[in-house]
Design an enzyme around this catalytic site. Structure first.
Site, PDB file in Angstrom:
ATOM      1  N   ARG A  46      -8.596   5.347  19.104  1.00 46.60           N
ATOM      2  CA  ARG A  46      -8.786   4.979  17.560  1.00 46.60           C
ATOM      3  C   ARG A  46      -9.722   5.841  16.750  1.00 46.60           C
ATOM      4  O   ARG A  46      -9.436   5.848  15.711  1.00 46.60           O
ATOM      5  CB  ARG A  46      -8.933   3.409  17.675  1.00 46.60           C
ATOM      6  CG  ARG A  46      -9.324   2.847  16.098  1.00 46.60           C
ATOM      7  CD  ARG A  46      -9.171   1.361  15.682  1.00 46.60           C
ATOM      8  NE  ARG A  46      -9.465   0.438  16.926  1.00 46.60           N
ATOM      9  CZ  ARG A  46     -10.781   0.443  17.512  1.00 46.60           C
ATOM     10  NH1 ARG A  46     -11.650   0.956  16.794  1.00 46.60           N
ATOM     11  NH2 ARG A  46     -10.857  -0.490  18.412  1.00 46.60           N
ATOM     12  N   TYR A  98       3.091   4.721  -7.656  1.00 43.97           N
ATOM     13  CA  TYR A  98       3.815   4.315  -6.654  1.00 43.97           C
ATOM     14  C   TYR A  98       3.703   2.920  -6.519  1.00 43.97           C
ATOM     15  O   TYR A  98       2.687   2.073  -6.769  1.00 43.97           O
ATOM     16  CB  TYR A  98       3.471   4.980  -5.305  1.00 43.97           C
ATOM     17  CG  TYR A  98       4.131   4.566  -4.214  1.00 43.97           C
ATOM     18  CD1 TYR A  98       5.504   5.025  -4.174  1.00 43.97           C
ATOM     19  CD2 TYR A  98       3.572   3.694  -3.197  1.00 43.97           C
ATOM     20  CE1 TYR A  98       6.308   4.548  -2.908  1.00 43.97           C
ATOM     21  CE2 TYR A  98       4.245   3.136  -2.198  1.00 43.97           C
ATOM     22  CZ  TYR A  98       5.839   3.617  -1.991  1.00 43.97           C
ATOM     23  OH  TYR A  98       6.579   3.300  -0.921  1.00 43.97           O
ATOM     24  N   ASP A 170      -3.836  10.973  -5.642  1.00 47.55           N
ATOM     25  CA  ASP A 170      -2.550  10.899  -4.954  1.00 47.55           C
ATOM     26  C   ASP A 170      -2.017  12.182  -5.143  1.00 47.55           C
ATOM     27  O   ASP A 170      -1.243  12.291  -6.162  1.00 47.55           O
ATOM     28  CB  ASP A 170      -1.724   9.455  -5.206  1.00 47.55           C
ATOM     29  CG  ASP A 170      -0.569   9.312  -4.262  1.00 47.55           C
ATOM     30  OD1 ASP A 170      -0.313  10.633  -3.787  1.00 47.55           O
ATOM     31  OD2 ASP A 170      -0.277   8.005  -3.996  1.00 47.55           O
ATOM     32  N   LYS A 195       6.153  12.161   2.925  1.00 44.03           N
ATOM     33  CA  LYS A 195       7.004  13.111   1.921  1.00 44.03           C
ATOM     34  C   LYS A 195       6.985  14.650   2.263  1.00 44.03           C
ATOM     35  O   LYS A 195       7.442  14.803   3.475  1.00 44.03           O
ATOM     36  CB  LYS A 195       6.724  12.586   0.562  1.00 44.03           C
ATOM     37  CG  LYS A 195       6.274  11.174   0.310  1.00 44.03           C
ATOM     38  CD  LYS A 195       7.337  10.428   0.456  1.00 44.03           C
ATOM     39  CE  LYS A 195       7.230   8.813   0.612  1.00 44.03           C
ATOM     40  NZ  LYS A 195       6.482   8.195  -0.533  1.00 44.03           N
TER      41      LYS A 195
HETATM   42  C1  LIG Z   1       5.540   6.896  -0.654  1.00 45.76           C
HETATM   43  C2  LIG Z   1       4.435   7.363  -1.450  1.00 45.76           C
HETATM   44  C3  LIG Z   1       3.382   6.433  -1.066  1.00 45.76           C
HETATM   45  C4  LIG Z   1       3.219   5.477   0.329  1.00 45.76           C
HETATM   46  O1  LIG Z   1       3.501   6.127   1.397  1.00 45.76           O
HETATM   47  P1  LIG Z   1       4.034   5.635   2.708  1.00 45.76           P
HETATM   48  O2  LIG Z   1       3.952   6.692   3.444  1.00 45.76           O
HETATM   49  O3  LIG Z   1       5.501   4.971   2.296  1.00 45.76           O
HETATM   50  O4  LIG Z   1       3.306   4.199   3.190  1.00 45.76           O
HETATM   51  C5  LIG Z   1       2.288   6.539  -1.996  1.00 45.76           C
HETATM   52  N1  LIG Z   1       2.255   7.347  -3.003  1.00 45.76           N
HETATM   53  C6  LIG Z   1       3.382   7.939  -3.235  1.00 45.76           C
HETATM   54  C7  LIG Z   1       3.011   8.830  -4.292  1.00 45.76           C
HETATM   55  C8  LIG Z   1       4.251   7.929  -2.600  1.00 45.76           C
HETATM   56  O5  LIG Z   1       5.281   8.618  -2.859  1.00 45.76           O
END
Ligand SMILES: *Cc1c(COP(=O)(O)O)cnc(C)c1O
Length: 381
Positions: A46, A98, A170, A195
């Site tokens: 962890r 998001y 982000d 992504k």
């Molecule tokens: C998909 C996404 C998230 C969340 O990520 P997960 O891997 O699905 O938990 C956060 N920010 C953006 C811009 C995203 O496209």
């Protein structure tokens, strides 16, 4: 070394004992101590795992930060960043963001005393006006999801630093290959690695890169305490995926521009949102602060009544939630990713049932355009 080279070399040379070119996977929960008070650098997975550490070092290098942290999902990464704050703190967040980030703030962290104001973070003046003496963080998506608006990241960084608040970006949509928020002055870069970093619609992961050692120490403490860490197998898969990030993104972005141009000419489309098109209000700004426009394209149908038929007629493009993979996907944000945002807020943002978000993958752009055209042309499916 250039970014392409650094990406390909991620994890190389990490196993001197065998010379393995691919990073070894260490599925060990715990690690033997050489003696009392002595450690190999690994005690318990962890806290740190050798395979995850390879990934985390690569991520820190790519974003140009002090340390990287890998998480079980993008939401785990975002939540851990938000846990740097405490009850009573206020943050200013992009209003076009998001949906899961909105949900964790409103449905989970609000009851722990965090208060978020949703602002158009592409308007630096509006962000400044929203700051209060309790504001500790700006949490910004740029380009935004799903409308692909562009925030002035250097200006926001200047504002954040003059007010002593953290700027967290982000960076999921552009990745460090196209945009490096820490170089632009941000304190933290966050990703849903599910992504583009993963890129194949086959893993779930998140990451955070801290710009300085103080933030790295704070994050390490929450990361280890909360424990939403990435497992060694997925860490390995993500290192493997990073190696092709540059070629994937170059090609996906080139195709996105072609697809965006074709959509703009289709009579069934009322409006196209792609920051690489000259009529996009954020194009010049993004060209200054990023090296590419990404591969996300949103567009409005002439009529929301056509939505069902359009989705049904799509053959090549898959109707599924997510983005950034080699397979092209379409999403209807108002019904899927953003459905937890109250309808009136969504309507104000422009996230309505006529809006479609397209993640352009690695198929031949001509095939994508043909599929989209025939689906837009309507008729019976
Ligand atoms: C998909 C996404 C998230 C969340 O990520 P997960 O891997 O699905 O938990 C956060 N920010 C953006 C811009 C995203 O496209």
């Amino acid at each position: 070394m250039k970014m392409e080279t650094r990406l390909v070399r991620a994890g190389l040379g990490t196993d001197p004992a065998t010379g393995a070119v691919s990073t070894p996977i260490h599925p060990s929960a715990t690690f033997a101590h050489p003696g009392l008070g002595r450690t190999t650098g690994f005690d318990y997975s962890r806290t740190a795992n050798p395979t995850r550490s390879v990934l985390e070092r690569a991520l820190a290098d790519l974003e140009g930060g002090a340390a990287g942290f890998a998480f079980a999902s993008g939401m785990a990464a975002l939540t851990t960043v938000l846990l740097l704050l405490q009850g009573g703190d206020h943050l200013v967040v992009s209003d076009d963001l998001y949906g899961g980030t909105y949900r964790v703030l409103e449905e989970v962290l609000r009851r722990h005393g965090l208060e978020a104001s949703y602002v158009d973070t592409c308007d630096t003046g509006a962000v400044e006006a929203a700051l209060t003496p309790r504001t500790r963080m700006l949490l910004v998506e740029s380009p935004t999801n799903p409308l692909l608006k562009v925030a002035d990241l250097p200006a926001l960084a200047g504002l954040a630093r003059s007010r002593g608040v953290w700027l967290a970006v982000d960076n999921t949509f552009l990745t460090p290959y196209f945009q490096r928020p820490l170089d632009l002055g941000a304190h933290l870069a966050i990703h849903s690695a599910t992504k583009y970093l993963g890129g194949h619609n086959d893993l779930l992961a998140g990451c955070v890169v801290a710009g300085d050692q103080d933030l790295a120490d704070r994050l390490a403490q929450v990361h280890n305490s909360v424990g939403a860490v990435l497992d060694p197998q997925t860490s390995w898969l993500l290192v493997r995926s990073l190696k092709t990030l540059a070629v994937r993104l170059e090609r996906q972005a080139r195709s996105a521009l072609e697809v965006a141009r074709a959509l703009a000419e289709h009579p069934g489309v009322a409006r196209v949102y792609y920051p690489g098109l000259p009529d996009h209000p954020g194009q010049a700004l993004l060209a200054r602060q990023a090296t590419g426009f990404g591969a996300m394209v949103s567009f409005r149908l002439r009529s929301a009544d056509r939505l069902d038929a359009f989705l049904e007629r799509l053959g090549l493009v898959t109707f599924a939630e997510s983005l950034g993979g080699v397979e092209s996907l379409v999403t209807v944000p108002s019904r899927q990713t953003h459905c937890d945002i109250p309808p009136d807020v969504r309507a104000r943002m422009g996230v309505t049932d006529d809006l479609v978000r397209l993640s352009v993958g690695l198929e031949a752009p001509d095939d994508l355009i043909e599929d989209l055209d025939q689906a837009l042309d309507g008729g019976s499916p």
